[in-house]
Design a protein around this motif. Structure first.
Motif, mmCIF file in Angstrom:
data_model
loop_
_atom_site.group_PDB
_atom_site.id
_atom_site.type_symbol
_atom_site.label_atom_id
_atom_site.label_comp_id
_atom_site.label_asym_id
_atom_site.label_seq_id
_atom_site.Cartn_x
_atom_site.Cartn_y
_atom_site.Cartn_z
ATOM 1 N N VAL A 41 0.856 -1.188 0.000
ATOM 2 C CA VAL A 41 0.000 0.000 0.000
ATOM 3 C C VAL A 41 0.890 1.236 0.000
ATOM 4 C CG1 VAL A 41 -1.733 1.305 1.284
ATOM 5 C CG2 VAL A 41 -1.834 -1.184 1.259
ATOM 6 N N VAL A 42 0.598 2.206 -0.860
ATOM 7 C CA VAL A 42 1.311 3.487 -0.847
ATOM 8 C C VAL A 42 0.697 4.340 0.251
ATOM 9 C CG1 VAL A 42 1.921 5.544 -2.146
ATOM 10 C CG2 VAL A 42 1.856 3.325 -3.298
ATOM 11 N N ALA A 43 1.434 4.500 1.341
ATOM 12 C CA ALA A 43 0.918 5.264 2.475
ATOM 13 C C ALA A 43 0.933 6.757 2.214
ATOM 14 C CB ALA A 43 1.734 4.944 3.738
ATOM 15 N N GLY A 44 1.796 7.202 1.334
ATOM 16 C CA GLY A 44 1.846 8.638 1.024
ATOM 17 C C GLY A 44 2.852 8.895 -0.073
ATOM 18 N N SER A 45 2.613 9.944 -0.840
ATOM 19 C CA SER A 45 3.519 10.320 -1.921
ATOM 20 C C SER A 45 3.487 11.825 -2.059
ATOM 21 C CB SER A 45 3.087 9.658 -3.241
ATOM 22 O OG SER A 45 3.927 10.085 -4.292
ATOM 23 N N THR A 46 4.638 12.448 -1.943
ATOM 24 C CA THR A 46 4.706 13.897 -2.086
ATOM 25 C C THR A 46 6.036 14.272 -2.696
ATOM 26 O OG1 THR A 46 4.746 16.004 -0.890
ATOM 27 C CG2 THR A 46 5.501 14.074 0.300
ATOM 28 N N GLY A 47 5.978 15.071 -3.752
ATOM 29 C CA GLY A 47 7.208 15.479 -4.406
ATOM 30 C C GLY A 47 7.971 14.271 -4.912
ATOM 31 N N SER A 48 9.243 14.180 -4.569
ATOM 32 C CA SER A 48 10.087 13.091 -5.049
ATOM 33 C C SER A 48 10.121 11.914 -4.089
ATOM 34 C CB SER A 48 11.514 13.617 -5.249
ATOM 35 O OG SER A 48 12.030 14.093 -4.017
ATOM 36 N N VAL A 49 9.372 11.961 -3.003
ATOM 37 C CA VAL A 49 9.434 10.925 -1.975
ATOM 38 C C VAL A 49 8.102 10.192 -1.904
ATOM 39 C CG1 VAL A 49 9.855 10.430 0.457
ATOM 40 C CG2 VAL A 49 11.108 12.263 -0.663
ATOM 41 N N ALA A 50 8.169 8.863 -1.807
ATOM 42 C CA ALA A 50 6.974 8.038 -1.627
ATOM 43 C C ALA A 50 7.257 7.006 -0.545
ATOM 44 C CB ALA A 50 6.570 7.355 -2.936
ATOM 45 N N LEU A 51 6.231 6.688 0.210
ATOM 46 C CA LEU A 51 6.342 5.691 1.277
ATOM 47 C C LEU A 51 5.364 4.567 0.980
ATOM 48 C CD1 LEU A 51 7.293 4.705 4.098
ATOM 49 C CD2 LEU A 51 5.393 6.036 5.053
ATOM 50 N N ALA A 52 5.879 3.334 0.939
ATOM 51 C CA ALA A 52 5.049 2.146 0.726
ATOM 52 C C ALA A 52 5.156 1.247 1.946
ATOM 53 C CB ALA A 52 5.493 1.395 -0.522
ATOM 54 N N VAL A 53 4.059 0.564 2.246
ATOM 55 C CA VAL A 53 4.002 -0.306 3.418
ATOM 56 C C VAL A 53 3.555 -1.695 2.968
ATOM 57 C CG1 VAL A 53 2.976 -0.669 5.689
ATOM 58 C CG2 VAL A 53 3.433 1.651 4.899
ATOM 59 N N PHE A 54 4.266 -2.696 3.423
ATOM 60 C CA PHE A 54 3.911 -4.088 3.163
ATOM 61 C C PHE A 54 3.604 -4.741 4.505
ATOM 62 C CE2 PHE A 54 6.173 -2.775 -0.512
ATOM 63 C CZ PHE A 54 5.617 -3.478 -1.571
ATOM 64 N N ARG A 55 2.400 -5.305 4.616
ATOM 65 C CA ARG A 55 1.950 -5.896 5.864
ATOM 66 C C ARG A 55 1.364 -7.263 5.583
ATOM 67 N NH1 ARG A 55 -2.559 -2.113 5.493
ATOM 68 N NH2 ARG A 55 -3.682 -2.712 3.619
ATOM 69 N N PRO A 56 1.049 -8.051 6.597
ATOM 70 C CA PRO A 56 0.516 -9.397 6.346
ATOM 71 C C PRO A 56 -0.794 -9.331 5.564
ATOM 72 C CG PRO A 56 1.163 -9.138 8.643
ATOM 73 C CD PRO A 56 1.225 -7.785 8.034
#
Length: 624
Positions: free
Chosen positions: A328-343
């Motif tokens: 899941v992409v938890a957030g994306s702003t500018g040149s940075v994105a955060l993805a989370v992988f969970r069970p």
């Protein structure tokens, strides 16, 4: 003003002299400073001092003519080095502005935001347009004027701070948007606008503000946003409860005597807010989560629109690859994105599969973002993967959103700081969980780090596979190109007998786990409708071995597949000996999208004793 009637001051020099003296009221202003303020440093005429003296004389006459008996009139004194305008501070809005602004700030610091908002609102009401606007229009620009304008902006930010603390984010949202548009580099105002938008349910717009200010800072000064702005962006990405809107002060209810008390259902109902209640977790209720932090920096000096379009394309690519592998992409702003992988199921509780999906997503992103791009378009890509545990609620479903632990994200940011271009850096736990399937290298420097080099080879496979990684990587890249462009492509693998063509096809077939595969032989007829159906939902790879032995009908079938009228993500990988061209000279030359790969002999290491099962992870690491 005299009894609310405007007073004619005179010409431009007299008005400018009065304005500069008022900005420095009750202080001596040197003659040289007055001359510089009136004419600048290089345009002072020989009669400048005489003109200044005439302006001072005219001001003194004006003060005397409009003196009032119940108030102390202004006095324009001649000093040893210049002039001093003495005025009653109560008669000058500038002094009242500074005094009341200090009172409002004191109320805000004392934890009384409601009183501070009232005071600061009155302070801002003293302004009726820009200070000394007529002089600004005629070209006068003084440091005192700039300082006064900045002081007004500071008070506006104090006022918005108070209103946000009161829970009135909707009331000041429009004013904040106008201020940030006029002053896009004031980070405090951008911080307040981001907070107001987030509290108004506009999370995407809030992150867009951060992206825009970051781009402007990078374009104009080569700087990153300050710590406060970066912390707020982080809090928005993880939905930190500390930035939620405070409850607005309740308005007093005035009882009415003109009619009966309204029924309970007629009373104003409170606005519903989405509140997530989390029960205190037990010590054993933990869930393994892998966070992937992606940063794609496009070079400074490019047009803002070009950078924005490139960032949008990158964000789309990130979302596609992350979601394809169950993240899941938890957030994306500018040149940075955060993805989370969970069970995603109870069987993934151990964490190995979670971390593997996260690292595979990072590897796939590196291929897509850095492969086959025009010169100057490839970004500086850095990726960090960190794995940790977070509390989970008893009985929570596996597809339910999970928060990102602050320490986990901080570890990602720390890893990313030391990553170099196109590197995927992982934490120690991620490496331990994926060491049997992912090959890592250890980098030295300020902080040692583990970098992803590729998939770990099968230890029990024939030794030729150990030396075919470059060819496998090329085939994987071509499959990715086919996926993105939805255009057929032929790869012809050529080599002498026994050199490993068939084994290469088998190895790539096992690696193409996210694509449909089919082998073209006499037992399984491959037709255009059959291929179209297989490639309907994901890319299709058609494998053809010993193409030099195929009859003319099979060769025509391959040519037809490569010339399909409809777009289709199709990759044909065919292995053949050079004898093919003795029988069919020039076969495949007419294809626009075709590649030739010639396998060379490899040098094999001497055989070693088969390792024990518990030694496999250690050997895979050593191979890196």
């Amino acid at each position: 003003m005299d009894d609310e009637k405007p007073i004619a001051i005179g010409g431009d020099r007299r008005r400018a002299t009065l304005g500069l003296l008022l900005l420095n009221a009750n202080r001596e202003v040197a003659t040289s400073k007055l001359l510089e303020g009136l004419w600048g440093t290089e345009e002072t005429p020989p009669t400048a001092r005489k003109i200044l003296q005439n302006a001072v004389r005219g001001l003194r006459v004006m003060f005397a003519e409009h003196a009032r008996g119940d108030a102390r009139p202004p006095a324009l004194l001649t000093c040893s080095h210049g002039y001093q305008l003495q005025v009653d501070p109560e008669h000058v809005d500038m002094f009242r502005f500074h005094r009341q602004a200090q009172a409002g700030r004191a109320q805000l610091a004392a934890g009384r935001p409601a009183a501070a908002a009232d005071t600061l609102r009155e302070v801002l009401a003293l302004w009726r347009g820009r200070a000394l606007a007529d002089l600004v229009e005629t070209g006068h620009s003084w440091a005192e004027l700039t300082a006064l304008q900045n002081a007004r902006l500071d008070v506006m930010e104090d006022y918005y701070e108070a209103e946000l603390a009161n829970g009135h984010h909707q009331a000041v949202l429009g004013e904040l948007e106008a201020m940030v548009e006029a002053e896009p580099l004031r980070e405090r105002a951008c911080h307040q606008l981001m907070l107001a938008l987030y509290r108004s349910g506009r999370q995407a717009d809030s992150l867009a503000v951060y992206r825009l200010v970051r781009l402007r800072l990078a374009e104009e000064f080569g700087l990153e946003p300050g710590r406060e702005l970066r912390l707020l962006q982080h809090a928005i990405l993880v939905h930190d409860p500390s930035i939620a809107a405070p409850a607005a002060p309740a308005r007093p209810v005035v009882p009415s005597r003109l009619g009966p008390e309204p029924e309970p259902e007629q009373r104003e109902r409170p606005v519903r807010r989405m509140v997530q209640w989390v029960a205190p977790p037990n010590a054993d209720d933990r869930s393994t989560v892998s966070a992937v932090l992606i940063r794609a920096d496009f070079g400074a000096g490019r047009r803002l629109t070009d950078v924005g379009a490139a960032l949008e394309r990158t964000a789309t690519t990130v979302r596609e690859e992350v979601e394809r592998l169950g993240g899941v992409v938890a957030g994306s702003t500018g040149s940075v994105a955060l993805a989370v992988f969970r069970p995603t199921s109870p069987q993934e509780g151990g964490g190995e599969q979670i971390a593997e999906r996260a690292v595979h997503a990072a590897m796939s992103l590196r291929r897509r973002i850095c492969f086959d791009v025009p010169d100057g378009e490839r970004p500086v890509l850095r990726v960090a993967v960190s794995t940790g545990e977070i509390p989970s609620r008893p009985g929570a479903v596996f597809l339910e959103p999970l928060p990102v632990n602050g320490a986990l994200l901080a570890d990602c940011e720390s890893l990313l700081r030391f990553a170099e271009d196109s590197e995927i850096v992982v934490c120690g736990r991620t490496r331990a969980l994926t060491g049997s399937t992912i090959r890592y290298g250890r980098e030295g420097g300020l902080r040692p780090r583990w970098t992803v080099e590729g998939r770990c080879r099968d230890t029990f496979a024939p030794p030729e596979f150990f030396d075919r990684e470059p060819e496998l990587d090329v085939l994987s890249s071509l499959l990715e190109r086919v996926r993105r462009r939805a255009r057929p492509h032929l790869v012809l693998v050529l080599g002498a007998p026994g050199i490993g063509k068939s084994r290469l096809l088998t190895a790539f077939e096992s690696r193409a786990e996210d694509a449909a595969t089919v082998r073209l032989n006499s037992g399984v007829p491959v037709t255009t409708p059959h291929v179209a159906k297989l490639a309907e939902h994901r890319p299709l790879v058609v494998f053809v071995d010993d193409l030099h032995l195929a009859d003319n009908a099979a060769l025509r079938t391959i040519e037809e597949l490569l010339e399909l009228p409809e777009p289709m993500p199709l990759l044909v990988v065919a292995a053949a000996r050079p004898e093919l061209f003795r029988r069919r000279p020039g076969w495949g030359d007419g294809q626009r999208h075709a590649s030739w790969m010639t396998l060379e002999p490899v040098t094999l290491d001497p055989p070693v004793e088969a390792p024990r099962e518990h030694d496999l992870p250690r050997l895979c690491h050593a191979a890196g």
